[in-house]
Design a protein around this motif. Structure first.
Motif, PDB file in Angstrom:
ATOM      1  N   THR A 159       2.146   6.959  -3.815  1.00 18.31           N
ATOM      2  CA  THR A 159       3.435   7.637  -3.923  1.00 18.31           C
ATOM      3  C   THR A 159       3.949   7.989  -2.534  1.00 18.31           C
ATOM      4  OG1 THR A 159       2.370   9.812  -4.126  1.00 18.31           O
ATOM      5  CG2 THR A 159       2.844   8.620  -6.178  1.00 18.31           C
ATOM      6  N   ALA A 160       5.221   8.393  -2.498  1.00 15.93           N
ATOM      7  CA  ALA A 160       5.842   8.872  -1.261  1.00 15.93           C
ATOM      8  C   ALA A 160       6.567  10.173  -1.572  1.00 15.93           C
ATOM      9  CB  ALA A 160       6.808   7.837  -0.705  1.00 15.93           C
ATOM     10  N   ARG A 161       6.883  10.943  -0.530  1.00 15.71           N
ATOM     11  CA  ARG A 161       7.571  12.219  -0.723  1.00 15.71           C
ATOM     12  C   ARG A 161       8.731  12.363   0.252  1.00 15.71           C
ATOM     13  NH1 ARG A 161       2.872  16.887  -1.573  1.00 15.71           N
ATOM     14  NH2 ARG A 161       2.093  16.103  -3.581  1.00 15.71           N
ATOM     15  N   THR A 162       9.780  13.024  -0.229  1.00 10.08           N
ATOM     16  CA  THR A 162      10.902  13.406   0.624  1.00 10.08           C
ATOM     17  C   THR A 162      11.171  14.891   0.410  1.00 10.08           C
ATOM     18  OG1 THR A 162      12.502  12.778  -1.093  1.00 10.08           O
ATOM     19  CG2 THR A 162      11.977  11.131   0.591  1.00 10.08           C
ATOM     20  N   THR A 163      11.821  15.523   1.392  1.00  9.49           N
ATOM     21  CA  THR A 163      12.082  16.965   1.329  1.00  9.49           C
ATOM     22  C   THR A 163      13.535  17.243   1.678  1.00  9.49           C
ATOM     23  OG1 THR A 163       9.801  17.469   1.945  1.00  9.49           O
ATOM     24  CG2 THR A 163      11.416  19.229   2.213  1.00  9.49           C
TER      25      THR A 163
ATOM     26  N   THR B 198       0.829  -1.193   0.000  1.00 14.07           N
ATOM     27  CA  THR B 198       0.000   0.000   0.000  1.00 14.07           C
ATOM     28  C   THR B 198       0.871   1.253   0.000  1.00 14.07           C
ATOM     29  OG1 THR B 198      -0.085   0.138   2.408  1.00 14.07           O
ATOM     30  CG2 THR B 198      -1.741  -1.256   1.327  1.00 14.07           C
ATOM     31  N   ALA B 199       0.221   2.391  -0.219  1.00 12.72           N
ATOM     32  CA  ALA B 199       0.938   3.666  -0.154  1.00 12.72           C
ATOM     33  C   ALA B 199       1.533   3.871   1.232  1.00 12.72           C
ATOM     34  CB  ALA B 199      -0.010   4.808  -0.515  1.00 12.72           C
ATOM     35  N   GLU B 200       0.823   3.433   2.272  1.00 13.57           N
ATOM     36  CA  GLU B 200       1.337   3.574   3.638  1.00 13.57           C
ATOM     37  C   GLU B 200       2.596   2.739   3.833  1.00 13.57           C
ATOM     38  OE1 GLU B 200      -1.442   2.398   6.597  1.00 13.57           O
ATOM     39  OE2 GLU B 200      -0.218   3.143   8.268  1.00 13.57           O
ATOM     40  N   ASP B 201       2.596   1.509   3.301  1.00 12.71           N
ATOM     41  CA  ASP B 201       3.795   0.674   3.366  1.00 12.71           C
ATOM     42  C   ASP B 201       4.956   1.362   2.661  1.00 12.71           C
ATOM     43  OD1 ASP B 201       2.418  -1.426   4.646  1.00 12.71           O
ATOM     44  OD2 ASP B 201       1.748  -2.242   2.721  1.00 12.71           O
ATOM     45  N   PHE B 202       4.685   1.933   1.493  1.00 12.54           N
ATOM     46  CA  PHE B 202       5.718   2.576   0.685  1.00 12.54           C
ATOM     47  C   PHE B 202       6.299   3.789   1.416  1.00 12.54           C
ATOM     48  CE2 PHE B 202       6.712   5.080  -3.378  1.00 12.54           C
ATOM     49  CZ  PHE B 202       7.895   4.392  -3.595  1.00 12.54           C
ATOM     50  N   ARG B 203       5.437   4.566   2.066  1.00 11.50           N
ATOM     51  CA  ARG B 203       5.890   5.779   2.748  1.00 11.50           C
ATOM     52  C   ARG B 203       6.702   5.487   4.004  1.00 11.50           C
ATOM     53  NH1 ARG B 203      -0.130   8.029   1.872  1.00 11.50           N
ATOM     54  NH2 ARG B 203       0.101   8.634  -0.326  1.00 11.50           N
ATOM     55  N   ARG B 204       6.565   4.272   4.529  1.00 10.82           N
ATOM     56  CA  ARG B 204       7.355   3.915   5.714  1.00 10.82           C
ATOM     57  C   ARG B 204       8.792   3.546   5.357  1.00 10.82           C
ATOM     58  NH1 ARG B 204       2.584   1.366   8.268  1.00 10.82           N
ATOM     59  NH2 ARG B 204       3.097  -0.564   7.172  1.00 10.82           N
ATOM     60  N   LEU B 205       9.086   3.341   4.093  1.00 19.98           N
ATOM     61  CA  LEU B 205      10.442   2.963   3.699  1.00 19.98           C
ATOM     62  C   LEU B 205      11.400   4.137   3.907  1.00 19.98           C
ATOM     63  CD1 LEU B 205       9.717   1.044   0.360  1.00 19.98           C
ATOM     64  CD2 LEU B 205      10.201   0.071   2.613  1.00 19.98           C
ATOM     65  N   PRO B 206      12.658   3.856   4.248  1.00 15.96           N
ATOM     66  CA  PRO B 206      13.639   4.931   4.471  1.00 15.96           C
ATOM     67  C   PRO B 206      14.201   5.464   3.149  1.00 15.96           C
ATOM     68  CG  PRO B 206      14.663   2.803   4.872  1.00 15.96           C
ATOM     69  CD  PRO B 206      13.199   2.521   4.571  1.00 15.96           C
ATOM     70  N   LEU B 207      13.360   6.152   2.387  1.00 16.31           N
ATOM     71  CA  LEU B 207      13.803   6.696   1.107  1.00 16.31           C
ATOM     72  C   LEU B 207      14.754   7.866   1.347  1.00 16.31           C
ATOM     73  CD1 LEU B 207      10.405   6.708  -0.826  1.00 16.31           C
ATOM     74  CD2 LEU B 207      12.250   5.020  -0.969  1.00 16.31           C
ATOM     75  N   PRO B 208      15.927   7.867   0.724  1.00 11.46           N
ATOM     76  CA  PRO B 208      16.868   8.971   0.914  1.00 11.46           C
ATOM     77  C   PRO B 208      16.468  10.173   0.067  1.00 11.46           C
ATOM     78  CG  PRO B 208      17.799   7.366  -0.594  1.00 11.46           C
ATOM     79  CD  PRO B 208      16.475   6.797  -0.145  1.00 11.46           C
ATOM     80  N   ALA B 209      16.402  11.344   0.663  1.00 11.64           N
ATOM     81  CA  ALA B 209      16.051  12.551  -0.094  1.00 11.64           C
ATOM     82  C   ALA B 209      17.151  12.852  -1.109  1.00 11.64           C
ATOM     83  CB  ALA B 209      15.869  13.727   0.851  1.00 11.64           C
ATOM     84  N   PRO B 210      16.802  13.074  -2.385  1.00  8.43           N
ATOM     85  CA  PRO B 210      17.819  13.397  -3.394  1.00  8.43           C
ATOM     86  C   PRO B 210      18.585  14.666  -3.045  1.00  8.43           C
ATOM     87  CG  PRO B 210      15.739  12.825  -4.439  1.00  8.43           C
ATOM     88  CD  PRO B 210      15.455  12.968  -2.969  1.00  8.43           C
ATOM     89  N   THR B 211      19.841  14.712  -3.460  1.00  9.38           N
ATOM     90  CA  THR B 211      20.691  15.872  -3.207  1.00  9.38           C
ATOM     91  C   THR B 211      20.229  17.068  -4.038  1.00  9.38           C
ATOM     92  OG1 THR B 211      22.560  14.419  -2.763  1.00  9.38           O
ATOM     93  CG2 THR B 211      23.061  16.720  -3.255  1.00  9.38           C
ATOM     94  N   LEU B 212      20.190  18.234  -3.425  1.00 12.40           N
ATOM     95  CA  LEU B 212      19.851  19.479  -4.108  1.00 12.40           C
ATOM     96  C   LEU B 212      21.146  20.195  -4.476  1.00 12.40           C
ATOM     97  CD1 LEU B 212      18.015  21.851  -4.996  1.00 12.40           C
ATOM     98  CD2 LEU B 212      17.971  22.564  -2.591  1.00 12.40           C
TER      99      LEU B 212
END
Length: 281
Positions: A248-252, A129-143
């Motif tokens: 989807t998931a989001r990082t900042t 699910t989207a909730e499962d996906f959002r719990r993953l430790p996705l690394p925020a891309p470098t700016l």
């Protein structure tokens, strides 16, 4: 209602009944419960709840109209064995999956709860699910900002870009080891000056071939925030069939603060790099 022991798994040396079907008849296959995938999954600590989970594959029982966990010995001494009609070969069918949990510091496991009704190979992967996906430790891309430094110029392009490389993670999903591929899909840049964010699917390029930029119109201070929207797909570890994540998931990422400066050019009699520095520099 009796159930599996709180510190053990259903199991017995007696036979249990599993079922599978084709278009014309139901085949019943007997197997010893010790061989029916009744092994405890590696405990997985869920970061969101602190719970520790375990799972087992076992035949359930039907008492009245409700499914129930197997008895202490893993069989249905009180109730009817649940016979599930599955459209696959009996040898490939996987027994219904059950799970239980215990909270932080607890010694007793919760009662077993049924996760599914047994699966054919094509249906074996649980839905992410989207909730499962959002719990993953996705690394925020470098700016990345150009020019680099602690100041930029008014009315000159400030270039931004990021890294669109996908991320591959392995996680536990209802007792199954799955591989997840997350892809940065949409990039939203907030330039910190009150202007509308730049939302794009383009990760950008470096100068002089830049494609994503912003022009500041007045002096001041600002910092840039990049919000990345990720899409994903997943598969069982060791298999080739990918499934899309339903959400989807989001990082900042926020870059360091910098000055926005207004500078003017003028003619000078000597080079400003001379020492001592000429007075008209």
């Amino acid at each position: 209602m009796p159930g599996p022991p709180s510190n053990g798994l259903p199991g017995s040396t007696r036979s249990q009944i599993a079922a599978a079907a084709n278009s014309r008849y139901v085949d019943l296959a007997a197997d010893r419960s010790q061989r029916q995938h009744a092994e405890e999954a590696n405990p997985v600590t869920q970061a969101a709840t602190g719970r520790e989970w375990r799972s087992v594959n076992a035949i359930g029982c039907t008492r009245g109209l409700l499914p129930a966990a197997p008895d202490v010995d893993g069989l249905c001494d009180d109730g009817l064995p649940s016979v599930y009609v599955m459209q696959c070969d009996p040898a490939d069918w996987q027994l219904p999956r059950w799970r239980s949990y215990r909270g932080p510091g607890a010694s007793a496991w919760s009662p077993w709860e049924q996760v599914d009704y047994g699966t054919c190979p094509a249906d074996r992967v649980p839905a992410m699910t989207a909730e499962d996906f959002r719990r993953l430790p996705l690394p925020a891309p470098t700016l990345v900002m150009q020019p680099e430094g602690d100041w930029v110029l008014v009315n000159i392009e400030t270039i931004v870009r990021t890294d669109p490389t996908p991320v591959v993670l392995t996680t536990d999903l209802l007792g199954y080891q799955v591989e997840v591929e997350a892809r940065p899909a949409v990039f939203a840049y907030d330039f910190g000056d009150g202007s509308e964010p730049l939302v794009t699917r383009d990760p950008g390029s470096a100068w002089p071939d830049f494609t994503t930029h912003h022009v500041y119109e007045r002096p001041g201070q600002a910092s840039i925030t990049l919000t990345t929207t990720w899409t994903g797909r997943y598969r069982l570890v060791g298999t080739d069939d990918w499934l899309d994540v339903a959400g989807t998931a989001r990082t900042t990422t926020t870059g360091p603060a910098f000055r926005i400066e207004e500078r003017t050019s003028r003619l000078v009699a000597d080079l400003c790099t001379d020492r001592p520095t000429p007075p008209d520099c």
